[in-house]
Design a protein around this motif. Structure first.
Motif, short mmCIF file in Angstrom:
data_model
loop_
_atom_site.label_atom_id
_atom_site.label_comp_id
_atom_site.label_asym_id
_atom_site.label_seq_id
_atom_site.Cartn_x
_atom_site.Cartn_y
_atom_site.Cartn_z
N LEU A 63 0.95 -1.12 0.00
CA LEU A 63 0.09 0.01 -0.01
C LEU A 63 1.06 1.25 -0.13
CD1 LEU A 63 -3.02 -0.85 2.47
CD2 LEU A 63 -2.83 -0.58 0.09
N ALA A 64 1.97 1.33 0.86
CA ALA A 64 2.87 2.30 0.80
C ALA A 64 3.26 2.77 -0.88
CB ALA A 64 4.00 2.10 1.51
N GLU A 65 3.53 1.82 -1.73
CA GLU A 65 3.67 2.06 -3.13
C GLU A 65 2.74 2.85 -3.64
OE1 GLU A 65 6.43 1.13 -4.90
OE2 GLU A 65 7.49 0.52 -3.10
N THR A 66 1.51 2.74 -3.31
CA THR A 66 0.51 3.49 -3.76
C THR A 66 0.31 4.99 -3.38
OG1 THR A 66 -1.25 2.85 -2.36
CG2 THR A 66 -0.72 1.50 -4.26
N ASP A 67 1.23 5.60 -2.49
CA ASP A 67 1.19 6.64 -1.92
C ASP A 67 -0.05 7.09 -1.19
OD1 ASP A 67 3.94 7.54 -2.90
OD2 ASP A 67 3.03 8.01 -4.94
N CYS A 68 -0.42 6.16 -0.51
CA CYS A 68 -1.77 6.36 0.42
C CYS A 68 -1.25 6.56 1.78
CB CYS A 68 -2.50 5.11 0.59
SG CYS A 68 -3.14 4.89 -1.13
N GLU A 69 -2.10 6.97 2.57
CA GLU A 69 -1.67 7.25 4.03
C GLU A 69 -2.38 5.93 4.85
OE1 GLU A 69 -4.13 10.74 5.15
OE2 GLU A 69 -2.60 12.10 4.69
N ILE A 70 -1.56 5.51 5.58
CA ILE A 70 -1.34 4.25 6.13
C ILE A 70 -1.19 4.44 7.84
CG2 ILE A 70 -0.71 1.81 6.32
CD1 ILE A 70 0.59 2.24 3.50
N MET A 71 -2.04 3.81 8.74
CA MET A 71 -1.93 3.52 10.07
C MET A 71 -2.00 2.04 10.64
SD MET A 71 -4.52 4.96 13.35
CE MET A 71 -4.18 4.35 14.88
N ILE A 72 -0.92 1.85 11.12
CA ILE A 72 -0.90 0.27 11.60
C ILE A 72 -1.14 0.28 13.07
CG2 ILE A 72 0.64 -0.37 9.94
CD1 ILE A 72 2.95 -0.15 11.45
N VAL A 73 -1.68 -0.97 13.58
CA VAL A 73 -1.92 -1.08 14.87
C VAL A 73 -1.50 -2.45 15.18
CG1 VAL A 73 -3.40 -1.05 16.95
CG2 VAL A 73 -3.75 0.38 14.87
N ASP A 74 -0.78 -2.91 16.35
CA ASP A 74 -0.44 -4.25 16.83
C ASP A 74 -0.35 -4.21 18.26
OD1 ASP A 74 0.44 -7.03 15.34
OD2 ASP A 74 1.14 -6.81 17.30
N LYS A 75 -0.58 -5.38 18.93
CA LYS A 75 -0.30 -5.43 20.42
C LYS A 75 1.08 -5.58 20.71
CE LYS A 75 -2.72 -9.15 21.02
NZ LYS A 75 -3.48 -10.42 21.65
N ASN A 76 1.82 -5.69 19.87
CA ASN A 76 3.47 -6.05 19.94
C ASN A 76 4.26 -5.01 19.57
OD1 ASN A 76 2.64 -8.35 21.67
ND2 ASN A 76 2.59 -9.31 19.58
N GLU A 77 4.78 -3.98 20.33
CA GLU A 77 5.63 -3.01 19.71
C GLU A 77 6.57 -3.37 18.67
OE1 GLU A 77 8.66 0.79 21.17
OE2 GLU A 77 7.78 -0.68 22.74
N GLU A 78 7.38 -4.66 18.93
CA GLU A 78 8.38 -5.18 17.97
C GLU A 78 7.68 -5.30 16.59
OE1 GLU A 78 7.50 -7.08 20.87
OE2 GLU A 78 8.66 -5.61 22.07
N ALA A 79 6.45 -5.88 16.63
CA ALA A 79 5.49 -6.07 15.20
C ALA A 79 5.57 -4.73 14.26
CB ALA A 79 4.36 -6.71 15.59
N ILE A 80 5.67 -3.47 14.91
CA ILE A 80 5.48 -2.47 14.03
C ILE A 80 6.67 -1.53 13.81
CG2 ILE A 80 3.29 -1.94 14.86
CD1 ILE A 80 4.05 0.23 16.55
N GLU A 81 7.91 -1.93 14.47
CA GLU A 81 9.04 -1.11 14.40
C GLU A 81 9.46 -0.99 13.21
OE1 GLU A 81 11.67 -2.70 17.50
OE2 GLU A 81 10.74 -1.74 19.16
N ASP A 82 9.78 -2.05 12.47
CA ASP A 82 10.30 -1.94 11.05
C ASP A 82 9.32 -1.50 9.76
OD1 ASP A 82 8.65 -4.36 11.32
OD2 ASP A 82 10.04 -5.27 9.81
#
Length: 163
Positions: A63-82
């Motif tokens: 989705l980032a390739e399509t120049d859209c705004e993205i919000m991500i959510v996860d219970k684990n911080e490690e899952a979103i860091e990268d």
């Protein structure tokens, strides 16, 4: 300069992550299927991705390739860091909690993706909460089996995807 959706309120249920637009990578993912989510008149779309496992990561990069705004959510911080270079906002929280979801201003997203893979019960609950309680415009949920698709569609999913 950090990006964050201004319409998201701070909550004791979630913890925001400050992001930087510098260093956004362009990986070679096939985005033909994801381009259908972008309007033909090139209006920027906004997406919420819940669950940053293997599929959530792939979806976010694509989705980032399509120049859209993205919000991500996860219970684990490690899952979103990268994934921080790809998104405008990231939160850490348990989305089976309605109070967490209410802090995200769900109606402001064009599409919400539920990418939970390890716990189908959580995926089902989040799908239902997004559509019935939070006013999501469109919910696309991940399924691994046909029976999961049946339950997801009956509980609020507009579409079901099989990664």
């Amino acid at each position: 300069m950090a990006f964050i959706f201004s319409n998201f309120s701070e909550s004791p249920c979630t913890r925001p992550v400050t992001l930087s637009p510098a260093g956004i990578r362009k990986d070679n993912y096939n985005i033909d299927e994801l381009n259908k989510f972008k309007d033909s008149d090139d209006i920027m779309k906004s997406f919420l991705i819940i669950g940053m496992g293997h599929f959530g990561h792939h979806l976010c990069r694509s989705l980032a390739e399509t120049d859209c705004e993205i919000m991500i959510v996860d219970k684990n911080e490690e899952a979103i860091e990268d994934m921080l270079p790809y998104v405008v906002s990231a939160k850490i929280g348990d989305c089976t909690n309605i109070e967490v979801l209410k802090t995200f201003d769900i109606p402001s997203f064009d599409t919400c993706f539920v990418c939970i893979g390890e716990n189908f019960q959580n995926s089902l609950e989040i799908t239902s909460l997004l559509k019935d309680e939070c006013g999501a415009k469109k919910v696309i949920s991940k399924a691994d089996r046909d029976i999961q698709e049946k339950f997801l569609l009956k509980n609020g999913a507009d579409e079901v995807i099989y990664p």
